[in-house]
Enzyme design. Sequence first.
Site, mmCIF file in Angstrom:
data_model
loop_
_atom_site.group_PDB
_atom_site.id
_atom_site.type_symbol
_atom_site.label_atom_id
_atom_site.label_comp_id
_atom_site.label_asym_id
_atom_site.label_seq_id
_atom_site.Cartn_x
_atom_site.Cartn_y
_atom_site.Cartn_z
ATOM 1 C CB SER A 126 -1.134 -0.062 1.262
ATOM 2 O OG SER A 126 -0.182 -0.053 2.414
ATOM 3 C CD GLN A 128 3.414 0.819 4.216
ATOM 4 O OE1 GLN A 128 4.005 0.456 5.160
ATOM 5 N NE2 GLN A 128 2.597 0.008 3.373
ATOM 6 C CG HIS A 130 5.898 3.631 8.825
ATOM 7 N ND1 HIS A 130 4.926 2.551 8.933
ATOM 8 C CD2 HIS A 130 6.698 3.138 7.787
ATOM 9 C CE1 HIS A 130 5.189 1.775 7.795
ATOM 10 N NE2 HIS A 130 6.432 2.023 7.237
ATOM 11 C CE LYS A 153 7.102 -0.589 10.176
ATOM 12 N NZ LYS A 153 6.093 -1.017 9.606
ATOM 13 C CD GLU A 155 9.607 1.252 6.536
ATOM 14 O OE1 GLU A 155 8.960 0.747 7.423
ATOM 15 O OE2 GLU A 155 9.106 1.233 5.360
ATOM 16 C CG HIS A 292 7.135 4.025 2.282
ATOM 17 N ND1 HIS A 292 6.836 4.902 3.420
ATOM 18 C CD2 HIS A 292 7.001 3.006 2.449
ATOM 19 C CE1 HIS A 292 6.627 4.089 4.515
ATOM 20 N NE2 HIS A 292 6.693 2.994 4.138
ATOM 21 N NE ARG A 311 -1.707 -1.313 5.179
ATOM 22 C CZ ARG A 311 -1.792 -1.675 6.666
ATOM 23 N NH1 ARG A 311 -3.025 -1.422 7.348
ATOM 24 N NH2 ARG A 311 -1.118 -2.700 6.900
ATOM 25 C CE LYS A 317 -3.179 -5.954 4.779
ATOM 26 N NZ LYS A 317 -1.759 -5.873 5.393
#
Length: 429
Positions: A126, A128, A130, A153, A155, A292, A311, A317
């Site tokens: 997706s 999305q 964080h 988060k 990453e 991203h 998302r 979802k």
Amino acid sequence: MEANHRSAAVAGQEGRLLRLRCSVKSYEWGRIGRESSVARLYERNCKAEAEDGKPYAEFWMGTHDSGPSYVAPETATAAAAEKELLSLKDFIEKNPRAFLGDKVYDRWGPNLPFLFKVLSIAKALSIQAHPNKELATILHKAQPNVYKDPNHKPEMALALTEFEALCGFISLEELKSVVHDVPEIVEVVGTKYVDELLCVHEEDVKKAKEVLQLIFTQLMAASKDVIAQALSRLISRLSIKNEARELTDKEHLVLRLEKQYPADIGLLAAFLLNYIKLKPGQALYLGADEPHAYIYGECIECMATSDNVVRAGLTPKSRDVQTLCSMLTYKQGLPEILDGVALNPYVHRYPPPFDEFEVDRCILPQGSSVGFPSVPGPAIYLVIGGQGTISEELVAEGDVLFSPANTEITVTTTSGLSLYRAGVNSKFF
């Protein structure tokens, strides 16, 4: 009695390498069966058999409750072994300062500050972002069933194969070209915001962000009927154009994504994001509040210990468009691509601008060895291929070892070995 048994199991392990049995996630976007590196790692790590028609998406190494790792017993029958398994989290909590080191414990408490993964992607994830630490705390309190923890988060993705992603917003100059070349976006967001955009000067960063936010929010909040009509015209136009000339990489990507997520707003949103292609050994990092979507390929992923995702596109979802559009930084331009810093002929280090983690990539040719000096924090070692030893422990593909703080490591191989190490960012110490 059980508590005493667990304490006894932990006693004396503080300075030793711990073999881990790790968790696997079978999200529908994962590669199928043994085509997935995740499936192959799972088979070897957990002594299990992968199912041919099942997707294997993520291999988790760490202490997060959504996918915990367990400490494998030294010797036991298969039946007894399952009864004796303790989670790595339980092990650490029995003596956290010994396992994590004082400085790590004082900053992050009795859990690993990072979560280490392997991803095998067949279908796009997706669009999305964080949340940052402050927003994560608010979201977790309001919707604990959706946002599982109060952590941020940040990453990093390190490519194992050729790897495709959408990451961050395109530059102002590119955005102006997009609204000119993709009329379907103008149809959805309206000419008012587009006219504002065309009047923004490159040096007016604040205004550029404000207009980008207006356009992106208007786009993502459009009704399903409006989006369906715009996408029908877009796909038809691109199909006709493809017969007259070669499409751009982004246009080809949108046609690919349409087969995976027909009538999804993410197809239009993709035009606003940078399309990045990584070669094996290249990495990119993503701070909190940056949009991203991973598209295709396999990668090592490391992040702060969190599973929070907001998302808004390319997904069946639950979506939280309002939260996503309000939380983004709307920073524009290409993300930094990391090639790693050579520590020696065999090891490259990828240090992101976050304290929680760093990743080392170690490719050892046959008949060679390399050392990882003792550091005052924990680390996890993952063997991706080959055979050898890690401080006298025999290892092969799928083996995962936890190294407590202040442990010196030596890796040797006679036939060749590929491994990855995740640890607390060296700059933190």
